[in-house]
Design a protein around this motif. Sequence first.
Motif: not given
Lengths: 222, 222
Positions: B97-118
């Motif tokens: 739930w957390f590593d697939d669904k939460f990651n896809r719906e939340v983490t990717r959008h926040l960590y992905g956009e704010k940290v990984q992109k930078r």
Amino acid sequence: MPILHHLPLSPFCRKVRIALGEKALPFGLKEQRVWDRDRAYLALNPAGMAPALELEDGGVIADSNAIVEFLDEIAPDPPLIGDGPMQRAETRRLIAWFDDKFNREVTRHLYGEKVQKRLTGAGAPDSSAIRAGQSNLRHHLDYIAWLAARRNWLAGDDFSLADIAAAAHLSTLDFLDDIRWADHDEVKLWYQRVKSRPSFRPLLADRIIGFRAPAHYADLDF
Amino acid sequence: MPILHHLPLSPFCRKVRIALGEKALPFGLKEQRVWDRDRAYLALNPAGMAPALELEDGGVIADSNAIVEFLDEIAPDPPLIGDGPMQRAETRRLIAWFDDKFNREVTRHLYGEKVQKRLTGAGAPDSSAIRAGQSNLRHHLDYIAWLAARRNWLAGDDFSLADIAAAAHLSTLDFLDDIRWADHDEVKLWYQRVKSRPSFRPLLADRIIGFRAPAHYADLDF
């Protein structure tokens, strides 16, 4: 009899169907059009995804990996993860390779664009995504060939969930005629061995309204 | 001593660090800027992702779930998946739930956009993705509250990898100040209990060049 809630072409559902077959566990199938967000199904599995395994006592196991790990615990013979922590880690590394990396780089672009978008009415396939998926697929097939040249099965000496996960993804792509087998002899030989297992046969009989598999899809001698 | 190849803010790496801490297994850390595609690291882990655990004998275990399952097999005390096939299935359902669904719906959008992109120079954050992540986060926090109200820990009576996976994702988002704790009392109480465990402390000391955590991030009484 347990009921597997599934989608016929989902590689994650196919992985579980093959594992159930290898364990010789009887089960029924119920198709779940997960995008309909059916309330009864959401009560069973709040994640709303397929597969989920509904047990006879009403217990539900959701997530394809939770299901296959469960099956290997309740029905240890034949083992499908392997013997010893290092071998088991190698099997699980490869399951993640196919279910995470291959899925993200290949399956999502091909099955996602060609099938999921059509079923859910999410618009026309994106041809640049399809090209990316096909290009990534060639690298992944090279990796499978590399493993198959060095080992009896993908994770080592024994047939395992690594082979099952890989073959589940390839079977979906083969249904869509996305694999140029003539260019990948080594992979084809490995896949023929998986395809001829009794656990794999039911997948070859899948028919999906609106999609037509190529003739070689169900042919063991393709 | 084993070396964990990791990224400090990756929830998947954090999950493994907490699990190693719970098992009281000594380990070293090596940061891997995976986007640099370092050849030596690709030889260790052809998937090229973090985390990977390099053992003293040279063996390598890649994929965060393969690592935590391995740790639970070689160091079964304390158990982190649970007792009995059904409890273990529930723990694994929630890890997914957390590593697939939460990651896809939340983490990717926040960590992905704010940290990984930078970090990878992939351009400016997409504000609509960030808004989607924040909106999805509220639903997920409600689900955590629902679980926490009914169980001692998220998967049942005992602290498990379900708590670890959930807290790993939340800790990354909290570093980015994306959680409005005042609106989520039940989740906050559960998170305080995780945060005060010795295994969690090293994460609170992480410093990442170019990012500054809010003052409450490292505060046990936030």
